[in-house]
Design an enzyme around this catalytic site. Structure first.
Site, short mmCIF file in Angstrom:
data_model
loop_
_atom_site.label_atom_id
_atom_site.label_comp_id
_atom_site.label_asym_id
_atom_site.label_seq_id
_atom_site.Cartn_x
_atom_site.Cartn_y
_atom_site.Cartn_z
N GLU A 1 7.62 3.29 10.79
CA GLU A 1 7.42 3.62 12.22
C GLU A 1 6.07 3.16 12.72
OE1 GLU A 1 8.15 7.82 12.67
OE2 GLU A 1 10.32 7.54 12.53
N LYS A 2 5.18 2.81 11.82
CA LYS A 2 3.87 2.27 12.21
C LYS A 2 4.05 1.09 13.17
CE LYS A 2 -0.33 0.35 11.58
NZ LYS A 2 0.02 -1.04 11.47
N HIS B 1 0.87 -1.18 0.00
CA HIS B 1 0.00 0.00 0.00
C HIS B 1 0.90 1.23 0.00
CE1 HIS B 1 1.08 0.04 4.21
NE2 HIS B 1 0.50 -1.13 4.39
N HIS C 1 4.04 1.28 2.19
CA HIS C 1 5.20 0.57 1.65
C HIS C 1 5.88 1.39 0.54
CE1 HIS C 1 2.76 -3.08 2.94
NE2 HIS C 1 3.91 -3.28 3.54
N SER D 1 -2.04 -3.39 5.80
CA SER D 1 -2.71 -4.45 5.02
C SER D 1 -3.90 -4.99 5.80
CB SER D 1 -1.73 -5.58 4.74
OG SER D 1 -0.62 -5.07 4.04
N ARG D 2 -3.82 -4.92 7.12
CA ARG D 2 -4.90 -5.50 7.94
C ARG D 2 -6.15 -4.62 7.95
NH1 ARG D 2 -0.25 -7.76 11.17
NH2 ARG D 2 -0.48 -10.01 10.95
#
Ligand code: PAF
Length: 284
Positions: free
Chosen positions: A150-151, A34, A37, A188-189
């Site tokens: 950093e997420k 996404h 990335h 992605s989740r």
């Protein structure tokens, strides 16, 4: 982008670049790329002449009953995006290539204490799985530089510690989280959220921002504020796992007034488990 599925193939390509004196950046991922990335890829591009990305949904970092089987796998679309970004090499190995003797007796890299807190408490073994696969990937690709989001703040610190403790010759750089217009961190989740849950999801980050404002506004007890954050999330419809205010450098308990801090949270919402964080910097 050239696709390589073997370790030998990656080593050959990278060795040729290194012999030509080129600098190599690496972005490890689990795919389903996404915009978050893609930001990592852009940073990599700006910092090195050659960029290697990997896509591997690492079974070692998923616990029993977690989403390993349903984790979205979109290799074709991912490869197209990497091609459009001018990424040089995509390493997308099969499980057999990375764990040829199976996972059971596999040598593991354990980063104690940091791995046991927060997400590590509810996902035992998760960060050992991450540290192990990242150590393998670093040894396979041998990059000068690796970019991580950093997420996944705790993951970033675990990887920094792994690199420091084992003297791996890789510079690790954290890249700021990319968010949707309403503040939800890209993940992605997020695909697991139905429309009702998707409408509530931005409240996670909003709560962290409100907590940061309160911290900057004047003296307030950390535990009291953590409880306040948990309550806000419950009211919004989350099942919070933790809300924590910790020292940004090492996730230790902060002294009163200490900065920089990081506020981290994990919460279940519908079919998804979301995590996010917010840095509270030095006071101006
Ligand atoms: O953040 C991820 O996508 C994964 O945890 C990583 C770093 C690629 C290791 O499997």
């Amino acid at each position: 982008v050239d696709l390589e599925t073997t370790i030998a193939g990656v080593r050959r390509r990278v060795a040729a670049w290194r012999a030509a004196g080129e600098r190599i950046a690496f972005v490890p991922t689990m795919g389903n790329l996404h915009r978050g990335h893609l930001r990592l890829m852009e940073w990599a591009r700006e910092r090195a002449g050659r960029v290697v990305a990997s896509i591997f949904v690492n079974p070692l970092q998923f616990g029993p009953g977690e989403d390993f089987e349903r984790y979205p796998r979109t290799l074709e679309a991912d490869a197209q995006q990497l091609r459009a970004q001018g990424i040089d090499l995509l390493f997308a190995p099969a499980e057999q290539e990375l764990y040829p003797r199976g996972r059971e007796g596999m040598t593991r890299v354990e980063v104690p204490s940091l791995s046991e807190l927060l997400c590590g408490a509810s996902r035992p073994g998760h960060f050992t799985g991450v540290a192990t696969v990242v150590a393998k990937l670093f040894n396979i690709v041998q990059p000068d530089l690796a970019l991580l989001g950093e997420k996944d703040y705790q993951q970033l610190l675990v990887i920094r510690r792994l690199v420091a403790d084992l003297n791996l010759p890789v510079a690790v750089e954290g890249v700021p989280t990319v968010r949707e217009a309403d503040g939800l961190a890209m993940s992605s989740r997020n695909a697991y959220l139905d429309s009702a849950a998707r409408a509530v999801a931005p409240r996670l980050y909003r709560t962290l921002c409100e907590m940061a404002e309160r911290l900057q506004g004047g003296p307030v007890g950390y535990s009291e504020l953590e409880r306040w954050g948990m309550e806000r999330l419950r009211e919004a419809g989350f099942e919070p796992e933790y809300v924590a205010i910790l020292r940004a450098a090492d996730l230790d308990a902060p002294a009163p007034g200490e900065r920089p801090l990081v506020i981290l949270a994990a919460a279940r919402l519908g079919a998804a488990r979301l995590i996010d964080n917010h840095i509270v910097p030095h006071k101006k």
